[in-house]
Design an enzyme around this catalytic site. Structure first.
Site, PDB file in Angstrom:
ATOM      1  N   ARG A 228      29.336  32.846  41.769  1.00  0.00           N
ATOM      2  CA  ARG A 228      29.363  32.350  40.399  1.00  0.00           C
ATOM      3  C   ARG A 228      30.490  33.065  39.674  1.00  0.00           C
ATOM      4  NH1 ARG A 228      27.133  28.595  41.749  1.00  0.00           N
ATOM      5  NH2 ARG A 228      25.221  27.599  41.053  1.00  0.00           N
ATOM      6  N   GLU A 256      41.282  29.542  32.934  1.00  0.00           N
ATOM      7  CA  GLU A 256      42.682  29.427  32.541  1.00  0.00           C
ATOM      8  C   GLU A 256      43.430  30.752  32.696  1.00  0.00           C
ATOM      9  OE1 GLU A 256      45.360  27.812  28.756  1.00  0.00           O
ATOM     10  OE2 GLU A 256      43.222  28.244  28.515  1.00  0.00           O
ATOM     11  N   HIS A 269      35.981  24.419  42.323  1.00  0.00           N
ATOM     12  CA  HIS A 269      34.541  24.441  42.620  1.00  0.00           C
ATOM     13  C   HIS A 269      34.216  23.518  43.799  1.00  0.00           C
ATOM     14  CE1 HIS A 269      30.225  24.819  40.787  1.00  0.00           C
ATOM     15  NE2 HIS A 269      30.390  25.499  41.897  1.00  0.00           N
TER      16      HIS A 269
END
Length: 394
Positions: A228, A256, A269
């Site tokens: 995560r 970013e 992802h």
């Protein structure tokens, strides 16, 4: 008829497990069960009808688990269903981190002329890399994914060391005996060439790797985060990479701040983004939700204990209640006072809450309804449900 509400597109291989005679899909705003993938439910007002939420994936950060628990809603996930997909992606990125394969392939595409083969032979030295064999990999978190990575990395010739103070018995049996277990996580930080982290996002694991941990790593070490985003402190990683005391960082979570840095690889992802993983997660989520609705059995829940008991009686009463002393006595005495025979009973607690299954040898609907009303009136009882055993013919 059970009502099921879906968020996101769920693979049909999973949804087909809900037979049309017993289940209606997306036909009511007061569903009994919810099945989803990435939809965020933190602002969703759960109807009182909702008994369970099943996520077709391992993480449940998009679900307000505490809120669900307080309402007696069981939250399920699908641990291990996408493990192979994530494992393969991590292994692929380990290889890409030592061999400039993509850079070389893109360079070749820009060549032209009849002497392409000669150009390749003359300039291929710029793409010389290293090998994983003999290098040391540290795996933090030896759950389904971490265990598979540890085993496969060892088969690639790497020296593998794992750390997990809470490894399950089942996982422990699946890990190669050649994977060394670290007693302290600092052993991984201090000695490993590559470090990959595979732990759930909890309050105690947020920024698990930050300035202190990064300062312990070798300057040549490379860090991988396919768990995560918040597990790793982004600002700390940026400082470590830019100051030269971390050789590289690869993450599956876009931020970013991490873009356009030659030492950082950011993926969109992709961890569980395979057709096989989506199907496996959908099938497991549907199977778990279906079994809970039909029998009350809880397995793979993130907020309630595992409770499994064979169902052979005419009716089963399921009870969600506070985990306090003498609740079983109160429940059993309430049922017995109605002259109802208890055939089987199981109770498990998890933190402040507990879950009880009571199988009764009774078919009188009014007597059962009266008992349920008495149980629901209890201050420490949150939810009571009656399940009929449809396999029994009266």
């Amino acid at each position: 008829m059970f009502q099921i509400k879906t968020f996101n597109a769920i693979a049909p291989e999973g949804m087909n497990r809900f037979d049309k005679e017993t289940y209606a899909i997306n036909q009511s705003e007061n569903p009994d069960g919810i099945i989803l993938r990435s939809q965020k439910l933190h602002d969703y007002e759960f109807p009182e009808s909702v008994l369970a939420v099943a996520r077709a994936g391992a993480g449940t950060n998009n679900i307000p688990v505490d809120k669900c628990t307080e309402q007696g809603i069981v939250v399920f996930n699908t641990p291990g269903a996408n493990a192979n997909a994530v494992k393969e992606l991590v292994i692929a990125n380990l290889l890409l981190s030592v061999r400039p394969i993509l850079q070389g392939a893109m360079w070749v595409q820009n060549l032209s002329g009849p002497d392409v083969e000669e150009q390749v032979e003359a300039h291929k030295k710029q793409f010389v890399g290293n090998e994983l064999e003999g290098k040391k990999l540290g795996v933090i978190g030896l759950g389904a994914i971490g265990a598979m990575i540890a085993n496969d990395a060892y088969r690639l010739g790497m020296e593998v060391i794992g750390y997990d103070p809470h490894v399950s018995v089942d996982t422990a049996w699946s890990i190669s005996r050649r994977v060394k277990r670290a007693k302290e996580v600092s052993e991984i930080y201090n000695t490993c060439d590559f470090i990959t982290v595979h732990v759930p996002l909890l309050e105690q694991t947020r920024h698990l790797i930050s300035d202190k941990e990064l300062s312990m790593m070798k300057p040549s070490a490379k860090l991988f985060n396919f768990s995560r985003g918040e597990i790793v402190d982004t600002e700390a990683v940026l400082k470590a990479v830019n100051d030269g005391y971390l050789a590289g960082f690869t993450t599956d979570f876009a931020d970013e701040r991490l873009l356009n840095n030659e030492k950082i690889v950011v993926l969109p992802h992709l961890g569980a983004s395979t057709e096989e993983a989506e199907i496996n997660c959908a099938k497991m989520a549907a199977r778990t939700l279906k079994r809970f609705l039909e029998t009350g059995v809880i397995k793979h829940s993130v907020n309630f204990p595992t409770v499994d008991m064979s169902f052979h009686s005419p009716y089963r009463i399921t009870i969600v209640h506070n985990n306090i002393p003498n609740m079983l006595g109160k429940i059993s005495s309430t049922i017995a006072s109605a002259d109802i025979n208890i055939e089987n009973m199981i109770n498990r607690g998890r933190g402040d809450y507990a879950y009880t299954l009571v199988d009764i040898n009774e078919s009188n609907q009014q007597k059962i309804a009266d008992v349920v009303a008495q149980l629901e009136a209890g201050e420490q009882i949150m939810r009571v449900r009656v399940i009929e055993n449809t396999e029994i013919t009266y």
